[in-house]
Every structure is written in C-alpha cells, then in structure tokens.
Design an enzyme around this catalytic site. Structure first.
Site, PDB file in Angstrom:
ATOM      1  N   ARG A  87     -10.082 -35.865  35.126  1.00  0.00           N
ATOM      2  CA  ARG A  87     -11.361 -35.144  35.167  1.00  0.00           C
ATOM      3  C   ARG A  87     -11.189 -33.670  34.833  1.00  0.00           C
ATOM      4  O   ARG A  87     -12.102 -33.065  34.257  1.00  0.00           O
ATOM      5  CB  ARG A  87     -12.006 -35.309  36.536  1.00  0.00           C
TER       6      ARG A  87
ATOM      7  N   GLY B  88     -18.473 -47.758  37.806  1.00  0.00           N
ATOM      8  CA  GLY B  88     -17.134 -47.316  38.184  1.00  0.00           C
ATOM      9  C   GLY B  88     -16.098 -48.423  38.108  1.00  0.00           C
ATOM     10  O   GLY B  88     -15.029 -48.251  37.506  1.00  0.00           O
TER      11      GLY B  88
END
Ligand code: ADP
Ligand code: MG
Length: 399
Positions: free
Chosen positions: A36, A355
C-alpha cells in the site's frame, strides 16, 4: 462524469494534503507487507516533481475511543512511525514524521516545509472525530493546507473527516491510484462491452444482496458459487446438510430466482466434506445428493465446465467472491479454475472486486492476469452495488 485529478491542480509551491491508504500490516513495529505504501508512490512522486509540499495522512488499524485503557493500547499498537520510516526509504525526498494529529508541533513542521519535502502525520484514527466526519476536525485539517488529494481508494466508501470532511473545504482532486480504480471499475460496471458475465460467490448471501441485485440488472449472466449458493439451493427445495445456510434469506433467494431465472446460473454439482478441514473426507455430488452430515465447500467439476461455457466469448467479467473455501487446498479448485478461465479470455475487460477474491487470485498466482484487481474490498463491493462512494463523490467534476 470525470472527476478532477491531481493533474488538474496547480500544486507548485503549495501545501498539498494527501489522504493515502497506509493501513499496512505491522507486527512489533515491523511492516510485513508494504504494497500500500508502494501503491501511493506515483501520486507522491508527481507532487514532489511538481514542487509541492506534501502532507500525508492515513488511518492505521482501529482505535477504540470508548474505553480509555483500550484507546492508549490501540494508539501504541497503531503508531504511524514505522510507516514514515519505510516511506523515507522508498521516496527520494526528505520525509519528516510528526507523531501528533494536531497542535503546535504539527503546525510548526508544516510551516518549515520546503517545496519537494514530505511530512507524515500521525494515524488519523487517534482522533475520535475522524470516523464521525467531525466538522471541527475537518476544518482544522483543511486549515493546514492549500489543496487536497484523495488517493485512498480502500476508504473512499467511508465518509470520514480525512476522506470527505476535508475534501469539502479545499480545492481537491483524485490521486492516480483512485483514478485508476475508478476508471477500471466504472468501465466494467457502467460501460460494459457485452456479453457481460458476473460471477458472485463468497460466504454469505446477506453480504452480497445489493451486489447480486445490481449485477442482475446490468449483466447478461450472473453465475453464483461459494457458500451463498446453498441458500439458493434451499430456495429450490434441496437439502444442504451442514453447508452454509441463511434461513432468513431463503425467501429473498426465491425472489431472485423468480425474477431472473434466465440470468442466474447456479452450481450443478458440489465438492462436499464431512468436516471443515483440509484432511476431511470429501466427494463430489449432485445438488440433490448432499447428505445431512456433509457440507459443500466448493463447486464441482461439472459446474466448472458449465461456468467455463458461460464465460466463453465474454467481453466483460466482474468477479466478486471465491467459489469455495480456497484457503483449504482441496477446496480451492473451483476458484482456481474460474480464475484460469477468466484470465484466458481474449480481449475481455476482467475485474476483481472484494478483499478475499483479490487475495485468492493473487495467492493462486493470477496477480497480473486480470485487467484490474481492486485494492479496496468494501469500496469495490459498494461500487459493484452501483452506489456512489462518498470519498469520490465529494471531489468536483471536471468543467
Ligand atoms: P470477498 O471478500 O471477496 O467479498 P467474501 O468475504 O464474501 O468474499 O467471502 C470469502 C469467504 O467465503 C472465504 O473465506 C471462503 O472461505 C468463504 N467461502 C467460499 N465458499 C464457501 C463455502 N462453500 N462454504 C463456506 N465458506 C465459503
Ligand atoms: Mg471478505
């Protein structure tokens, strides 16, 4: 409607507040996966190259604000410091970490910034007002900068102070990461080339009602797999044994079946097991043959063939929810084969949201085999439900 992006803002010599998603897994101060942080680099680098002063903020984990003891331990656990250190290694610019979310220390650090420098603020969730989109907090954060950039797709479905409140108060644009997500998802959901095949699986019908509902209105076929299939089975009168079943959704499944029989495609065989375990005794049975002491944990080989047939020639595929318990190897075959079938389509726009679905595709070795694997679980689900994401909606449209 196209949204303003960071390219549309005049960022030179400006203080630019950027909402990033630095919610990375940290254990004992060590980051185990920095994806991320890496994903935020293009926007950060663009701003630095264009002589902006970059102020970054993000949430990290959860902070309980009801029980003071928990507040303190959550804060200690979810300190942003290691993230700033990692960012400093990845970006070719001075990175300063400020361990607070407001006050003199933060204001001073920002006042001392030069063009091409980065300040990382403490975890936004240290503030109780963050999740409540508190107006006072939004106003304070907005006062720290000239411009706002939204680059945290995974939290764009939440109307928080750092995603929506601040964006309402400053000239704003989308970062490159969010722009890419929106383009990929919107081209599949709002402008699909046909045939458009949607595949929905995962654990529960109740999590996916709105997804199924919306996809039924826009896709040509909706293939159903995973645990949610068994509530549909019940609606059709099959016994499902110990399989996942939501009794209170059977009526709804019946409604879906009545409304969209020609579009909905259910499994025709199943891999069943006598326990929820990798070494359970398992076998393949037809829908009408699930014994009362067995549970269905994957779609069967005939279903894989059926789904492949429906996928043939598809130009748009949207996939949400694994076909079985892919975390256990013997029950990953359905998900693996569906991955394989989708990724071997020629000239198709293939998008994964959710997810666990994204994790499954990556874990099974299909990371680069789709047009787009969304980084935002809940946000991508909401997109597939056809709903607006508040953190994106709040950004102004291009003139
Ligand atoms: P996503 O996060 O992609 O939206 P979900 O959270 O809805 O997906 O579902 C993922 C979970 O569903 C996985 O943990 C998987 O093990 C579980 N699952 C899939 N098929 C079954 C099944 N037949 N029985 C029980 N659990 C299942
Ligand atoms: Mg999930």
């Amino acid at each position: 409607m196209e949204k303003m992006t960071v390219r549309d803002l005049d960022v030179q010599h400006k203080k630019v507040l950027v909402r990033v998603d630095f919610n990375v897994p940290i254990k004992d101060g060590v980051i185990s996966e920095d994806n991320r942080i890496v994903a935020a680099l293009p926007t950060i680098q663009y701003l630095l190259d264009n002589k902006a002063r970059v102020i970054l903020f993000s949430h990290l984990g959860k902070v309980n604000h009801k029980d003071p003891e928990k507040t303190e331990s959550d804060k200690a656990k979810n300190n942003m410091a290691p993230v700033a250190v990692r960012l400093g290694e990845l970006v070719d610019a001075p990175v300063k970490f400020v361990d607070v979310t407001r006050g003199e220390k933060l204001e001073k650090a920002i006042a001392q910034m030069q063009d091409g420098e980065v300040v990382v603020m403490q975890n936004t969730r240290y503030e109780a007002g963050e999740s409540k989109n508190d107006p006072e907090l939004s106003k304070y954060w907005a006062s720290l900068a000239d411009l706002f950039v939204s680059d945290a797709f995974g939290t764009s479905h939440r109307a928080h102070a750092s995603t929506v409140g601040v964006a309402e108060l400053l000239p704003s644009g989308l970062g490159f990461l969010v722009e890419k997500e929106v383009k990929a998802l919107a081209s599949a959901v709002y402008e699909p080339r046909r045939p458009f095949v949607a595949i929905v699986g995962g654990a529960k019908v109740s999590d996916k009602i709105a997804v199924v509902e919306n996809l039924l209105t826009i896709a040509d076929k909706v293939l159903i797999g995973g645990g949610m299939a068994y509530t549909f089975f019940k609606a059709l009168g099959y016994e499902v044994g110990q399989s996942l079943l939501e009794e209170d959704r059977v009526e709804l499944a019946k409604e879906f079946l009545a409304k969209a029989q020609d579009k909905l495609v259910l499994p025709i065989d199943n891999v069943i097991a006598d326990r929820f375990a990798a070494d359970a005794h398992s076998k393949v049975v037809r829908n009408s043959e699930i014994p009362h002491d067995y549970m269905a944990l994957d779609i069967g080989p005939a279903t894989i063939e059926l789904f492949k047939k429906h996928l043939q020639g598809a130009k748009t595929v949207v996939w949400n929810g694994p076909m079985g318990v892919f975390e256990l190897e013997p029950f990953a075959v359905g998900t693996l084969e569906v991955c394989r079938a989708i990724s071997s389509l020629e000239d198709a726009n293939t998008v994964i949201g959710g997810g666990d679905s994204a994790a499954a595709a990556i874990q099974l070795g299909f990371k680069d085999k789709f047009t787009h694997i969304s980084t935002g679980g809940g946000a991508s689900l909401q997109f597939m439900e056809g709903k607006q994401l508040p953190g994106i909606e709040v950004i102004a449209n291009k003139e």
